[in-house]
Design a protein around this motif. Structure first.
Motif, mmCIF file in Angstrom:
data_model
loop_
_atom_site.group_PDB
_atom_site.id
_atom_site.type_symbol
_atom_site.label_atom_id
_atom_site.label_comp_id
_atom_site.label_asym_id
_atom_site.label_seq_id
_atom_site.Cartn_x
_atom_site.Cartn_y
_atom_site.Cartn_z
ATOM 1 N N ALA A 79 0.827 -1.207 0.000
ATOM 2 C CA ALA A 79 0.000 0.000 0.000
ATOM 3 C C ALA A 79 0.859 1.253 0.000
ATOM 4 C CB ALA A 79 -0.933 -0.010 1.207
ATOM 5 N N ALA A 80 1.960 1.223 0.760
ATOM 6 C CA ALA A 80 2.863 2.378 0.797
ATOM 7 C C ALA A 80 3.454 2.640 -0.585
ATOM 8 C CB ALA A 80 3.969 2.135 1.825
ATOM 9 N N ALA A 81 3.811 1.583 -1.290
ATOM 10 C CA ALA A 81 4.362 1.740 -2.639
ATOM 11 C C ALA A 81 3.318 2.282 -3.605
ATOM 12 C CB ALA A 81 4.914 0.403 -3.137
ATOM 13 N N VAL A 82 2.091 1.762 -3.513
ATOM 14 C CA VAL A 82 1.009 2.257 -4.369
ATOM 15 C C VAL A 82 0.778 3.744 -4.122
ATOM 16 C CG1 VAL A 82 -1.479 2.159 -4.775
ATOM 17 C CG2 VAL A 82 -0.158 0.041 -4.640
ATOM 18 N N GLU A 83 0.784 4.126 -2.857
ATOM 19 C CA GLU A 83 0.565 5.523 -2.495
ATOM 20 C C GLU A 83 1.591 6.435 -3.168
ATOM 21 O OE1 GLU A 83 -0.877 7.262 1.687
ATOM 22 O OE2 GLU A 83 1.206 6.587 1.691
ATOM 23 N N GLN A 84 2.829 5.974 -3.242
ATOM 24 C CA GLN A 84 3.879 6.760 -3.896
ATOM 25 C C GLN A 84 3.627 6.879 -5.391
ATOM 26 O OE1 GLN A 84 6.700 8.325 -2.589
ATOM 27 N NE2 GLN A 84 5.773 7.951 -0.581
ATOM 28 N N ILE A 85 3.106 5.824 -5.990
ATOM 29 C CA ILE A 85 2.918 5.796 -7.448
ATOM 30 C C ILE A 85 1.653 6.547 -7.864
ATOM 31 C CG2 ILE A 85 2.506 4.270 -9.432
ATOM 32 C CD1 ILE A 85 4.152 2.123 -7.863
ATOM 33 N N ILE A 86 0.573 6.363 -7.110
ATOM 34 C CA ILE A 86 -0.736 6.884 -7.510
ATOM 35 C C ILE A 86 -0.918 8.355 -7.134
ATOM 36 C CG2 ILE A 86 -3.232 6.594 -7.262
ATOM 37 C CD1 ILE A 86 -1.854 4.361 -8.777
ATOM 38 N N GLY A 87 -0.396 8.730 -5.970
ATOM 39 C CA GLY A 87 -0.517 10.116 -5.542
ATOM 40 C C GLY A 87 -1.949 10.523 -5.232
ATOM 41 N N SER A 88 -2.331 11.717 -5.697
ATOM 42 C CA SER A 88 -3.613 12.323 -5.317
ATOM 43 C C SER A 88 -4.817 11.650 -5.952
ATOM 44 C CB SER A 88 -3.608 13.804 -5.696
ATOM 45 O OG SER A 88 -3.473 13.952 -7.106
ATOM 46 N N HIS A 89 -4.616 10.706 -6.867
ATOM 47 C CA HIS A 89 -5.753 10.010 -7.476
ATOM 48 C C HIS A 89 -6.438 9.062 -6.489
ATOM 49 C CE1 HIS A 89 -5.072 11.544 -11.496
ATOM 50 N NE2 HIS A 89 -3.791 11.238 -11.388
ATOM 51 N N LEU A 90 -5.743 8.733 -5.397
ATOM 52 C CA LEU A 90 -6.323 7.842 -4.392
ATOM 53 C C LEU A 90 -7.299 8.619 -3.516
ATOM 54 C CD1 LEU A 90 -6.397 5.119 -2.902
ATOM 55 C CD2 LEU A 90 -4.427 5.890 -1.565
ATOM 56 N N VAL A 91 -8.527 8.125 -3.447
ATOM 57 C CA VAL A 91 -9.576 8.794 -2.663
ATOM 58 C C VAL A 91 -9.612 8.260 -1.237
ATOM 59 C CG1 VAL A 91 -12.041 9.297 -2.497
ATOM 60 C CG2 VAL A 91 -10.940 9.148 -4.747
ATOM 61 N N GLU A 92 -9.635 6.934 -1.097
ATOM 62 C CA GLU A 92 -9.821 6.319 0.219
ATOM 63 C C GLU A 92 -9.354 4.872 0.177
ATOM 64 O OE1 GLU A 92 -13.521 5.255 3.315
ATOM 65 O OE2 GLU A 92 -13.912 6.264 1.389
ATOM 66 N N GLY A 93 -8.899 4.375 1.305
ATOM 67 C CA GLY A 93 -8.483 2.981 1.360
ATOM 68 C C GLY A 93 -8.585 2.388 2.754
ATOM 69 N N VAL A 94 -8.710 1.060 2.821
ATOM 70 C CA VAL A 94 -8.691 0.310 4.083
ATOM 71 C C VAL A 94 -7.898 -0.963 3.854
ATOM 72 C CG1 VAL A 94 -10.027 -0.860 5.867
ATOM 73 C CG2 VAL A 94 -10.980 1.150 4.722
ATOM 74 N N ILE A 95 -6.928 -1.231 4.725
ATOM 75 C CA ILE A 95 -6.177 -2.488 4.615
ATOM 76 C C ILE A 95 -6.202 -3.218 5.952
ATOM 77 C CG2 ILE A 95 -4.682 -1.713 2.735
ATOM 78 C CD1 ILE A 95 -2.478 -1.209 4.792
ATOM 79 N N SER A 96 -6.196 -4.552 5.874
ATOM 80 C CA SER A 96 -6.190 -5.425 7.046
ATOM 81 C C SER A 96 -4.856 -6.160 7.090
ATOM 82 C CB SER A 96 -7.354 -6.424 6.957
ATOM 83 O OG SER A 96 -7.338 -7.325 8.045
ATOM 84 N N ILE A 97 -4.076 -5.916 8.155
ATOM 85 C CA ILE A 97 -2.731 -6.500 8.259
ATOM 86 C C ILE A 97 -2.571 -7.174 9.620
ATOM 87 C CG2 ILE A 97 -1.798 -4.752 6.689
ATOM 88 C CD1 ILE A 97 -0.529 -3.409 9.158
ATOM 89 N N PRO A 98 -1.556 -8.034 9.767
ATOM 90 C CA PRO A 98 -1.370 -8.732 11.042
ATOM 91 C C PRO A 98 -1.108 -7.773 12.202
ATOM 92 C CG PRO A 98 -0.127 -9.811 9.308
ATOM 93 C CD PRO A 98 -0.632 -8.523 8.736
ATOM 94 N N ARG A 99 -1.587 -8.135 13.354
ATOM 95 C CA ARG A 99 -1.381 -7.321 14.548
ATOM 96 C C ARG A 99 0.119 -7.162 14.831
ATOM 97 N NH1 ARG A 99 -4.224 -9.518 19.745
ATOM 98 N NH2 ARG A 99 -6.031 -9.189 18.391
ATOM 99 N N GLY A 100 0.524 -5.922 15.046
ATOM 100 C CA GLY A 100 1.920 -5.623 15.370
ATOM 101 C C GLY A 100 2.810 -5.383 14.171
#
Length: 518
Positions: free
Chosen positions: A89-110
Motif C-alpha cells: 500500500a505504501a508503494a502504491v501511495e507513492q505511485i498513484i498520488g492524489s488520485h487515491l480517494v480512500e483505502g482500508v487495509i487489514s494487516i497482522p497485529r503488530g
C-alpha cells in the motif's frame, strides 16, 4: 539442568569453530547474498514499480498494469489484506498520488510497529495517508479485530459506482485477515468447521472450498460486492503453484463452489456440522458465478519463481554454474532433507569426476520421483553440467514450502529443521574434496515462532557440535532446531533478517565447490 548445560555449551562454541576455512566463510557469504537477492526481488516497492505505471496524457492520467489501462480522475479506491500489504500500500501511495480517494487495509497485529522499529520507512504509509490501517488475526488466526476490518472493507467496496476503480492488494495471510461469514453464521461457527477438517487431515484445497462457501468475501465475493466498479487486483503468491483462487482464498477470483462439493467434503471426513452451517451451504449463497468477469483483472506481481530467477542472476554473477531446480518443493522434511543431502553428493562427485557419478545420478532421480514435484528440472541441471565442461562451483536453487510434524516442546521452524536435518544426513556420508553450504530461509524473515528466518549448515557441522557435547538427534527429537543453532556464539548459523515485509514462501540455496584449501 538441561538449560544450564546449554548455557555452558554456548560459551564453549565460538564462531571460529564453525567456519573451518576462509573459503568456507566466503561460501557462506555467497549463500547469504543469493538469498537476499531473492527476497529483494519481491519487496513491495520493487514489485509495485514493476507492475504499476501512471502515464500522463494531454487529456488524462492513465494507470497501466497487466496490459490494461485505466483512466484516473481521483476515482481510485484501495483495499487489501495480507502480511505484505502494508508495504504494498505504501508503494502504491507513492505511485498513484492524489488520485487515491480512500483505502482500508487489514494487516497482522503488530506489523506496523515491527516495520517502524526495524527502520523500514519505505514500507510505511505517509502521515497524511488516505489509507486506514487495521490490525488483527494474531498468530494468523481470524479474530474479532480481523472481522471488524473485513466489515470496513466490505462497506467501502459496496458503495462504489461504475466510474470508480478499486485496487485490491492481496498477499499470504489474507484469508485470516478477511473473515466475513455468511449470515447467520458466526466467526466461531466457521472456525469450528475448518478446525475440525484440519484435524481430520483435509487438504488445503478442501479447506479453502469450505472457507469460500461460508464467506461473503472469499471466492470472488469481494469483486462481486464491488460491482459495478472496475476491479484491479495485485496478488503476491505464497502458495505452491501460484493458484490465484487459493491465495488468501481468492477474494477477487470467482470460484464455482457448489453445495454438493461442500457436502461431499464434509461426508468424506465424517463431519457433523451445526444446522446453521448446513443451512448456509444449502441456501445457494456460496460462490454464485460472477456475471461480469470483464470488470475484474487479477495480476500476479510476485511469486517464489520470480524471486528465484533474481537469485539465479545473482549466483551467475558470482561465478557459479547455476540451475533453478523448482519453485514447488514440498513434502515431509525428513524426505526433503535426504534429497538435498544426496543432491550435494551427486554434484560433488561430478565436480571430482568420481566414478560413482552415474550411479548417484540414478539414485537422486529415483528419490526425486518419490517427492512428486511437478516442475523439478534435475535432468536439465545434469545436462547443463555436462555441457559446461570443467566446472569449479555449482549453485542449485529451489523454493516452496515443506511440512514438519512438531513432536517436541522446543523452538524452531521448517527452514531451521531442514538445515539441521541436511547436516545430519551429511554426517552419515561426509563428502571429500568439496566445500558445501546449504541455506534455507523464509522470505518473510520469520521461521516459526523464532527471531530467525532460517539457518545455514554444512557437512562438518554435526561433527563439530558433537565435539562440544551437543547431541543433534536430541534437538531434532525435541523439535528444537532453533535451540541447536542458538548454542553457537552469536547464533552464527542462524539466518536473521528481521521482518522483510514480503512473503513468497521459502528459498533454498545449495552451493558446492571444489575444495581449494590444501
Amino acid at each position: 539442568m538441561a538449560g544450564l548445560f546449554r548455557v555452558t555449551v554456548r560459551r564453549l562454541i565460538s564462531s571460529r569453530t564453525l567456519i573451518p576455512t576462509r573459503s568456507m566463510a566466503a561460501l557462506q557469504d555467497d549463500a547469504h547474498r543469493i538469498f537476499w537477492s531473492a527476497v529483494s526481488a519481491v519487496l513491495p516497492p520493487r514489485m509495485l514499480r514493476r507492475a504499476l505505471t501512471v502515464r500522463e496524457t494531454p487529456d488524462s492520467s492513465l494507470l497501466e498494469c497487466g496490459g490494461r489501462a485505466y483512466t484516473l480522475q481521483k476515482n481510485l479506491y484501495l483495499v487489501g489484506c495480507g502480511k505484505a500489504v502494508l508495504g504494498m500500500a505504501a508503494a502504491v501511495e507513492q505511485i498513484i498520488g492524489s488520485h487515491l480517494v480512500e483505502g482500508v487495509i487489514s494487516i497482522p497485529r503488530g506489523m506496523e510497529k515491527s516495520l517502524r522499529e526495524a527502520g523500514k520507512r519505505e514500507m510505511l504509509l505517509s502521515p497524511d495517508s488516505r489509507i486506514r490501517v487495521m490490525e488483527g488475526a494474531a498468530n494468523n488466526l481470524p479474530d474479532e479485530e480481523a472481522m471488524l476490518a473485513a466489515g470496513e472493507i466490505q462497506r467501502l467496496v459496496e458503495k462504489l459506482e461504475e466510474k470508480h476503480l478499486l485496487l485490491v492488494l492481496i498477499s499470504g495471510g489474507g484469508s485470516a485477515l478477511l473473515p466475513a461469514p455468511v449470515p447467520p453464521l458466526t466467526l466461531q461457527d466457521k472456525q469450528a468447521v475448518t478446525k475440525q477438517l484440519a484435524l481430520k487431515g483435509a487438504t488445503i484445497q478442501e479447506l479453502n472450498t469450505i472457507r469460500r462457501a461460508l464467506s461473503q468475501l472469499k471466492g470472488g465475493g469481494l469483486s462481486r460486492a464491488a460491482y459495478p466498479a472496475q476491479v484491479l487486483s495485485l496478488i503476491l503468491s505464497d502458495v505452491v503453484g501460484d493458484d490465484l483462487d487459493v491465495i488468501a482464498s481468492g477474494p477477487t477470483v470467482t470460484s464455482a463452489v457448489t453445495a454438493e462439493d461442500c457436502l461431499r467434503i464434509l461426508s468424506k471426513y465424517g463431519l457433523r456440522v451445526p444446522a446453521v452451517v448446513e443451512e448456509v451451504l444449502l441456501s445457494g449463497t456460496p460462490a454464485e458465478p460472477f456475471q461480469h468477469p470483464d470488470r475484474v483483472h487479477n495480476v500476479l506481481i510476485g511469486s517464489n519463481l520470480i524471486s528465484l530467477r533474481e537469485a539465479e542472476r545473482e549466483a551467475q554473477g558470482l561465478g557459479y554454474v547455476t540451475s533453478l531446480l523448482s519453485a514447488a518443493i514440498s513434502g515431509d522434511v525428513k524426505v526433503v532433507s535426504r534429497f538435498y543431502a544426496l543432491l550435494a553428493e551427486v554434484i560433488c562427485s561430478y565436480l571430482l569426476s568420481a566414478p560413482q557419478w552415474p550411479e548417484l545420478e540414478e539414485k537422486i532421480l529415483a528419490l526425486a520421483s518419490s517427492l512428486h514435484i511437478p516442475d523439478l528440472n534435475l535432468a536439465d541441471c545434469f545436462q547443463k553440467l555436462k555441457e559446461a565442461g570443467e566446472v569449479e562451483a555449482v549453485c542449485l536453487l529451489c523454493g516452496g514450502e515443506i511440512t514438519v510434524q512438531v513432536q517436541g516442546e522446543g523452538l524452531g521452524g521448517r527452514n531451521q529443521e531442514l538445515a539441521l536435518r541436511v547436516a545430519s544426513e551429511w554426517h552419515q556420508s561426509p563428502m571429500q574434496g568439496c566445500e558445501v553450504m546449504f541455506l534455507s530461509g523464509g522470505t518473510d524473515g520469520q521461521d516459526g515462532p523464532t527471531q530467525a528466518a532460517g539457518a545455514v549448515s554444512y557437512p562438518q557441522l554435526v561433527g563439530q557440535a558433537q565435539q562440544s557435547g551437543l547431541d543433534v538427534e536430541t534437538f531434532l527429537h525435541d523439535s528444537d532446531s532453533y535451540g541447536f543453532f542458538s548454542q553457537f556464539q552469536n547464533g552464527h548459523r542462524l539466518l536473521v533478517t528481521g521482518l522483510t515485509g514480503t512473503n513468497v514462501m521459502d528459498v533454498q540455496v545449495l552451493l558446492v565447490r571444489r575444495r581449494k584449501d590444501p
